[in-house]
Scaffold this motif. Structure first.
Motif, PDB file in Angstrom:
ATOM      1  N   SER A 111       0.772  -1.551  -0.171  1.00  0.00           N
ATOM      2  CA  SER A 111       0.522  -0.192   0.090  1.00  0.00           C
ATOM      3  C   SER A 111       1.270   1.637   0.377  1.00  0.00           C
ATOM      4  CB  SER A 111      -1.046   0.023   1.203  1.00  0.00           C
ATOM      5  OG  SER A 111      -1.688   1.336   1.565  1.00  0.00           O
ATOM      6  N   ILE A 112       2.351   1.443   0.801  1.00  0.00           N
ATOM      7  CA  ILE A 112       3.219   2.578   0.845  1.00  0.00           C
ATOM      8  C   ILE A 112       3.412   2.949  -0.154  1.00  0.00           C
ATOM      9  CG2 ILE A 112       5.253   3.074   2.282  1.00  0.00           C
ATOM     10  CD1 ILE A 112       4.451   1.145   4.095  1.00  0.00           C
ATOM     11  N   SER A 114       2.643   1.616  -3.692  1.00  0.00           N
ATOM     12  CA  SER A 114       1.193   2.325  -4.622  1.00  0.00           C
ATOM     13  C   SER A 114       0.833   3.308  -4.125  1.00  0.00           C
ATOM     14  CB  SER A 114       0.650   1.166  -4.872  1.00  0.00           C
ATOM     15  OG  SER A 114      -0.181   1.162  -3.459  1.00  0.00           O
ATOM     16  N   SER A 115       0.777   3.794  -3.336  1.00  0.00           N
ATOM     17  CA  SER A 115       0.519   5.099  -3.031  1.00  0.00           C
ATOM     18  C   SER A 115       0.716   6.440  -4.251  1.00  0.00           C
ATOM     19  CB  SER A 115       0.581   5.482  -1.472  1.00  0.00           C
ATOM     20  OG  SER A 115       0.539   7.676  -1.336  1.00  0.00           O
ATOM     21  N   GLU A 116       0.076   7.603  -4.771  1.00  0.00           N
ATOM     22  CA  GLU A 116       0.431   8.380  -5.939  1.00  0.00           C
ATOM     23  C   GLU A 116       1.172   9.652  -4.368  1.00  0.00           C
ATOM     24  OE1 GLU A 116      -3.708  10.445  -6.991  1.00  0.00           O
ATOM     25  OE2 GLU A 116      -3.720   8.668  -7.581  1.00  0.00           O
ATOM     26  N   ALA A 118       3.962   8.327  -2.937  1.00  0.00           N
ATOM     27  CA  ALA A 118       4.110   7.675  -1.916  1.00  0.00           C
ATOM     28  C   ALA A 118       6.349   8.535  -1.913  1.00  0.00           C
ATOM     29  CB  ALA A 118       4.905   6.302  -2.479  1.00  0.00           C
ATOM     30  N   CYS A 137       6.863   6.941   2.057  1.00  0.00           N
ATOM     31  CA  CYS A 137       6.949   5.854   1.813  1.00  0.00           C
ATOM     32  C   CYS A 137       8.109   5.189   2.773  1.00  0.00           C
ATOM     33  CB  CYS A 137       7.611   5.737   0.901  1.00  0.00           C
ATOM     34  SG  CYS A 137       8.957   5.688  -0.514  1.00  0.00           S
ATOM     35  N   THR A 140       7.170   6.097   6.309  1.00  0.00           N
ATOM     36  CA  THR A 140       5.289   5.051   7.414  1.00  0.00           C
ATOM     37  C   THR A 140       6.244   3.855   7.186  1.00  0.00           C
ATOM     38  OG1 THR A 140       4.137   6.156   5.179  1.00  0.00           O
ATOM     39  CG2 THR A 140       3.552   4.010   6.005  1.00  0.00           C
TER      40      THR A 140
END
Length: 459
Positions: A111-112, A114-116, A118, A137, A140
């Motif tokens: 999820s981290i 693939s985040s926009e 990141a 990223c 996190t």
């Protein structure tokens, strides 16, 4: 909640009775211990039913950890009393906990990345906070590792904590491999924002792990690991000695891998910029150093027109990477680049040409008044990072008399060889007196032969 609700009753009603009877029992602690025993019985019955439902089992672990934290922090529960952590430490339950923790951590990592957002720092608009330019990223991910540490740090045995530590190291390695994969996709654009963000992420995670290595909790785990390894002969005597002397840490393997990745990425960036610098310097290498007008023949010295592309390329790339890399990375970058530029100009421009008086003066002006100042924003004495150029300019710009004396002194030193003459200064002493420390005697002799402004007699 029960302990809190009954605290006043226990303290005001029950404790005085125990005190009057001469008992050393603490009513609130005994009440707490009895409740914990009931919870342990309940957990022992419920856990087998929840083992294979990841969500319910994870929720159970969360509730147990919250209860334990409150029990010790708010109610003064003693570590010598029965604890719910003992149930979680039992083999079947513990292995399941490790598996679930790994599963959810890997999902979070997916999820981290693939985040926009990141690769964007959440503090990018706050200069004071954003010194390390940490992409979201990386921050996190380190928070995820910290949360895992907080979850297992109260386990009753060191062996269980060490198993969780291995999980954390596996996660770090997995994240490093993911960063490496993304980096490879960006290799063709090694100066672009995303590549720099990956490099900042690698640097930040390595820095965090190095800080954690000095944390008391991880130092205790290091000691525990030392005892385990000594019993199992897993490490060599040298490795055991390093662990015992605190010369290495539990995260050393991970830190070394991250450092290697960081160095490779920085090297790729430096090589990219250096290729651009070499391309921009093609005309400068062919400058007519042999026939340039002397300083006396010019109203005012000005930058060589052929040096402009070279200096503009350097300026633009330095400004770009200063904005995109954190301070510590950019410092390594510009110092590596300066070393390459120093050797390039020394070998490809200076040693490849001959210089008259005007050519030597022009070279010195281009270097000392234009190249060096480009780096003055990053250090007080940039010329110290261009020692080959600086010292070559000294030799090339000596007045004729001093150059002849130097040539004679070096010639005498060569002829005397190993014979020590107290009246004759050594070649090193003569060069040091001129401010030449980096170049060897042979290098200086080559530079002297590149000068064309010798008198007809005694040349």
């Amino acid at each position: 909640m029960w302990i809190g609700n009954h605290a006043k009753f226990l303290d005001d009603k029950i404790q005085p009775i125990l005190d009057k009877a001469g008992s050393s029992v603490n009513a609130r602690l005994e009440f707490s211990r009895a409740l914990v025993m009931l919870i342990l019985e309940k957990l022992a019955a419920d856990i087998p039913c929840l083992l294979y439902d990841d969500n319910l089992f994870c929720h159970l672990v969360d509730e147990v950890l919250l209860f334990e934290r409150e029990l010790y922090a708010a109610h003064g529960y003693l570590s010598s009393f029965p604890s719910c952590m003992h149930i979680l430490s039992e083999e079947t339950c513990f292995q399941r906990w490790l598996t679930v923790e790994r599963k959810f951590a890997l999902q979070k990592m997916d999820s981290i990345l693939s985040s926009e957002a990141a690769w964007v720092s959440q503090y990018k608009d706050i200069t004071d906070v954003d010194e390390m330019k940490v992409p979201d990223c990386a921050e996190t991910f380190t928070t995820l590792l910290q949360v895992i540490t907080d979850r297992y740090k109260n386990l009753p045995t060191a062996s269980r904590k060490l198993q969780f530590l291995e999980l954390q190291k596996d996660l770090v390695d997995d994240f490093r491999l993911r960063l490496t994969q993304v980096m490879k996709e960006e290799t063709r654009a090694s100066l672009a924002f995303r590549y720099c963000a990956i490099l900042n992420a690698v640097n930040y995670i390595g820095t965090v792990l190095a800080d954690w290595a000095d944390n008391v909790f991880f130092l205790e785990l290091q000691q525990a690991a030392l005892e385990v390894c000594a019993d199992s002969n897993a490490f060599s005597k040298l490795q055991l000695g390093q662990l015992a002397c605190m010369e290495s840490s539990v995260f050393d393997d991970m830190i070394n891998l991250l450092e290697r990745l960081k160095h490779d990425m920085l090297t790729r960036q430096v090589d990219h910029v250096f290729r651009e610098v070499k391309d921009a310097a093609k005309l400068y290498k062919k400058e007519r150093w042999l026939s340039l007008p002397s300083q006396a023949e010019q109203a005012v010295m000005s930058l060589s027109s052929t040096a402009c592309p070279l200096l503009l390329t350097l300026r633009d790339r330095l400004l770009q990477l200063e904005q995109q890399l954190c301070y510590s990375l950019f410092k390594i970058f510009w110092q590596m680049l300066a070393e390459k530029v120093d050797m390039f100009i020394y070998q490809e421009v200076i040693l490849a040409n001959h210089f008259n008086e005007g050519g030597a003066a022009q070279l010195q002006f281009d270097m000392t008044r234009n190249l060096f100042p480009l780096f003055s924003h990053y250090c007080k004495r940039p010329e110290n990072y261009f020692k080959h150029i600086k010292e070559a300019c000294i030799i090339l710009n000596l007045n004729v008399g001093s150059a002849l004396l130097l040539k004679d002194a070096l010639h005498s030193a060569s002829e005397n060889g190993t014979i020590l003459d107290p009246n004759q200064p050594s070649a090193t002493a003569v060069l040091n007196e001129l401010g030449v420390y980096k170049l060897a005697q042979q290098d200086v002799e080559i530079l002297l032969n590149l000068r064309t402004n010798w008198p007809n007699i005694g040349k």
